[in-house]
Structures are given as structure tokens and as C-alpha cells.
Design a protein around this motif. Structure first.
Motif: not given
Ligand SMILES: *Cc1c(COP(=O)(O)O)cnc(C)c1O
Length: 394
Positions: A28, A30, A40
Motif C-alpha cells: 500500500l 499512502i 492510496d
């Protein structure tokens, strides 16, 4: 269950190419946050129950922080500790006001580990002793001094020898501490609620006993409130749940609302044993972070986020318990630090929650930890809990 990313995005590939490799990474990236949510690269939205790991108490991109930061950036960013500074003075005054009455002065640094390092040096100076006792499963940071107190063999083993005269005893077991403490002990270091170690609140009798043993042996009591401080547990500091006034208190994480800062609060008796040059740091107590930190503490007080944390935490624990989920062994915590211990490893649950739009962290191998921004609303928390319950109950 997913154990590795399906697709690596360009920015994930870039970071993977150049990063040191000391962090286990999640699939992921961010890139943006607002309040209790983050986004995201593809614009997917997540409820953030990580909050920088109990850091972003006021949530992300909070205008209070943005304003304090920009205003101070235009005024004065850096000012070493050898000069006085208005913002630093105001922050120290504020910290003394909000911490237990036993603490009358403070030393400012840049992180939790640094706050602990300072506590270690101050304890040596104040007592003339070197032995420091901490607890198993305790977490106090990863620099060599702090690591010597962090009672997790996984973190310690590759880096031995550590700082001499440091040892760990089982948490919440007074007889073990009683056997270890002596007139050679400089200090005991504990979290009254272990965070990283599984969200484990200490028993009142244990804390009372620790206090008495320190007094009998002339050892200092150092409380690490780096994760539990600033309203998180439903009191301004977790030690207020225990009617406890330590000799030294370590602070960081939420203190800067997202900017790096640590503080080591000390009693007058400890301060009397310190001398100019005993310790120091270039960045510690810089006006930029002090101005933000002051705004963060004021906002916690003005919005009474402490009471909100108490209420939301109790509600969350009740709701999870009421769901009677087979996979849940126990729900622990106080206020907005919540540990859900599972009957199995937590990692697959973390991955599934992320896919369903909820970010959490583990606390040990089997405990799911929630440390959301204290500004998370009841509606947001309800959405989070519904997703968690549905994932755990499936
Ligand atoms: C995070 C943490 C630390 C270490 O803080 P860093 O800023 O990561 O060095 C120390 N003690 C406790 C209780 C923590 O949660």
C-alpha cells in the motif's frame, strides 16, 4: 490469502529499490490523508486506525496544525537549546501543566527513543547507579540504550552486547520485580499499558507495588507514556488511571500531532542533579515543532478529545464483545488504544481488513491493535467496527 503484492506500482518499486530494507512493507502506498481517513495512489479510501502509530491524534491535514506550522515557519524554524525561545518556553510550561504534579521540568528531543535515552542518562546522574530494570514485552524504542530496555528477544538478539546493567522481568508480576530490585537499581522503566507488547494494561496492585518497591530501594520510577499519552486512553495520561506520579515520564508520538518530537519530563529532585552539558540535541525543542505541539495539546483540551476517546473506546469494546466472535480470545485496552487478541495469527486479518478499507497494526503476533485519530467520529468508528466484525466473523 495474499502474502505478497499482486501488482507493484511505480512508486512502490522506486521505494523498494532505494530503501534500507529494515521495514516489513505492506502492499500500500499512502499519498494523502484527511481527518481519520487516508488515500492510496489509485484514490482508494481507508479508515486509518494506525494514525502514524498513535501519532496523528488530531487526524490528517488538520487546519489547526497546518496554521501553527505555516505561521511558525514564516517566523523562526530553528533555534538551538543554548538560546531561549518563546515557543519552547510555552510548550515546556504547558507540558508541566498537563503532566502529573511530580514533574516540574522537561527536556525536549525528536523521538520516543530519544526521550528514553535521556531518561536513562538522567537516571544515572540522579542516582549515581547504573542498573535499570524494564519488563518483558515492553517497548521503549530501538536505539542501543532504548533497545536494551525493549524486552523482545527478536529485537535485541542481533545487537548484543547491549548497554550493561539492564535487565527485563515479567510484566505485571510484582514478586519478579521484588526479586530483581536492590539498592543498586537506578530506575524501573514501565508502560502502565503495554502498547506494542499486546495492549496490556497493568493491574492497579502491580503499579502500587512497583511504586512502593522504587521508594524502598531509592530507585526512580520512569513511566513510558510515548504511546498512551495525550488523551489516547481516556485520561490525559494513562498513569492517571492508576493515581501514579512518576519521577520521569517519556513522551513522543501524539505530542507533535505528526511532527517529530520527544519529551522527557522530570521531577525537581532529578533536575537538581543535571548540569549544563550533561545532554543535548541539535533539533530538540526547535520552535517549529514546539509551536505545533502547543497547538495540538491546546486542541486536545479545547475539544475534550480525552473524554471522546474514553467514550468511543468503551463503545468499541462493548460492540466487539457483544458480537461474540468465535475467533476473538479477548478485547483489551483503555480509550482509543484497543487490542483484539485472536485465537490465531493476526497477519491474514490485517491484509483482509486493508482490502476492505480499514488499516490496523498488530501488537504482538496474535493481537489486532486499533489506535485511530482521537477525532474519529462515532459514525466512522461504527463503519470500522462493522468491517472488523464482518472480517473476523467470516
Ligand atoms: C513508539 C514507542 C517508543 C519509541 O518511539 P520512537 O519515536 O519510534 O523512537 C517507545 N516507547 C513506546 C511505548 C512506544 O510506543
Amino acid at each position: 490469502m495474499l502474502t505478497h503484492p499482486i501488482s507493484i506500482t511505480p512508486s512502490q518499486e522506486l521505494e523498494s529499490t532505494y530503501t534500507s530494507g529494515v521495514y516489513p512493507k505492506r502492499d500500500l502506498t499512502i499519498v494523502k490523508g484527511k481527518g481519520a481517513k487516508v488515500w492510496d495512489e489509485e484514490g482508494r479510501e481507508y479508515f486509518d486506525c494506525v494514525a502514524g502509530i498513535a501519532v496523528a491524534v488530531l487526524g490528517h491535514a488538520n487546519p489547526i496544525i497546518v496554521e501553527a506550522l505555516t505561521k511558525q515557519a514564516e517566523t523562526l524554524i530553528t533555534c538551538p537549546g543554548i538560546f531561549h525561545n518563546d515557543k519552547r518556553a510555552q510548550l515546556l510550561e504547558k507540558l508541566v501543566e498537563v503532566t502529573p504534579a511530580s514533574l516540574t521540568r522537561g527536556y525536549l528531543s525528536n523521538s520516543g527513543a530519544e526521550a528514553v535515552e535521556a531518561a536513562l542518562k538522567f537516571a544515572r546522574l540522579a542516582t549515581g547507579r547504573t542498573q535499570v530494570i524494564s519488563t518483558m514485552r515492553g517497548f521503549h524504542g530501538r536505539t542501543m540504550g532504548a533497545l536494551s530496555l525493549t524486552g523482545n528477544p527478536k529485537y535485541q538478539k542481533p545487537f548484543k552486547p547491549l548497554v550493561p546493567d539492564t535487565m527485563q522481568v515479567p510484566y505485571n508480576k510484582l514478586e519478579k520485580l521484588e526479586a530483581a530490585i536492590s539498592d543498586q537499581t537506578a530506575a524501573i522503566v514501565i508502560e502502565v499499558i503495554q502498547g506494542e507488547g499486546g495492549v496490556r494494561p497493568a493491574d492497579q496492585a502491580y503499579i502500587d507495588g512497583v511504586k512502593a518497591l522504587c521508594k524502598e530501594n531509592g530507585a526512580l520510577l520512569i513511566i513510558d507514556e510515548i504511546q498512551t499519552g495525550f488523551g489516547r486512553t481516556g485520561k490525559f495520561f494513562a498513569c492517571e488511571h492508576y493515581d501514579l506520579e512518576p519521577d520521569i515520564m517519556c513522551l513522543a508520538k501524539a505530542l507533535g500531532g505528526g511532527l517529530p518530537i520527544g519529551a522527557t519530563m522530570i521531577s525537581e529532585a532529578v533536575a537538581e542533579k543535571l548540569h549544563p552539558g550533561a545532554h543535548g540535541t541539535t533539533f530538540g525543542g526547535n520552535p517549529l515543532v514546539c509551536a505545533v505541539s502547543l497547538a495540538v495539546i491546546n486542541a486536545i483540551q479545547e475539544q475534550d478529545l480525552t473524554a471522546h476517546a474514553a467514550e468511543m473506546g468503551a463503545y468499541a469494546q462493548h460492540k466487539i464483545n457483544a458480537a461474540e466472535i468465535e475467533m476473538v480470545r479477548e478485547v483489551r485496552g483503555k480509550g482509543m488504544i484497543i487490542g483484539i487478541e485472536l485465537k490465531q495469527k493476526v497477519y491474514p486479518t490485517l491484509v483482509e481488513l486493508q482490502q476492505r478499507g480499514v488499516l490496523c497494526v498488530p501488537a504482538g503476533v496474535t493481537t489486532l491493535r486499533l489506535v485511530p485519530p482521537l477525532v474519529m467520529t462515532k459514525d466512522e468508528l461504527d463503519s470500522v467496527l462493522d468491517i472488523i466484525i464482518s472480517v473476523l466473523d467470516s
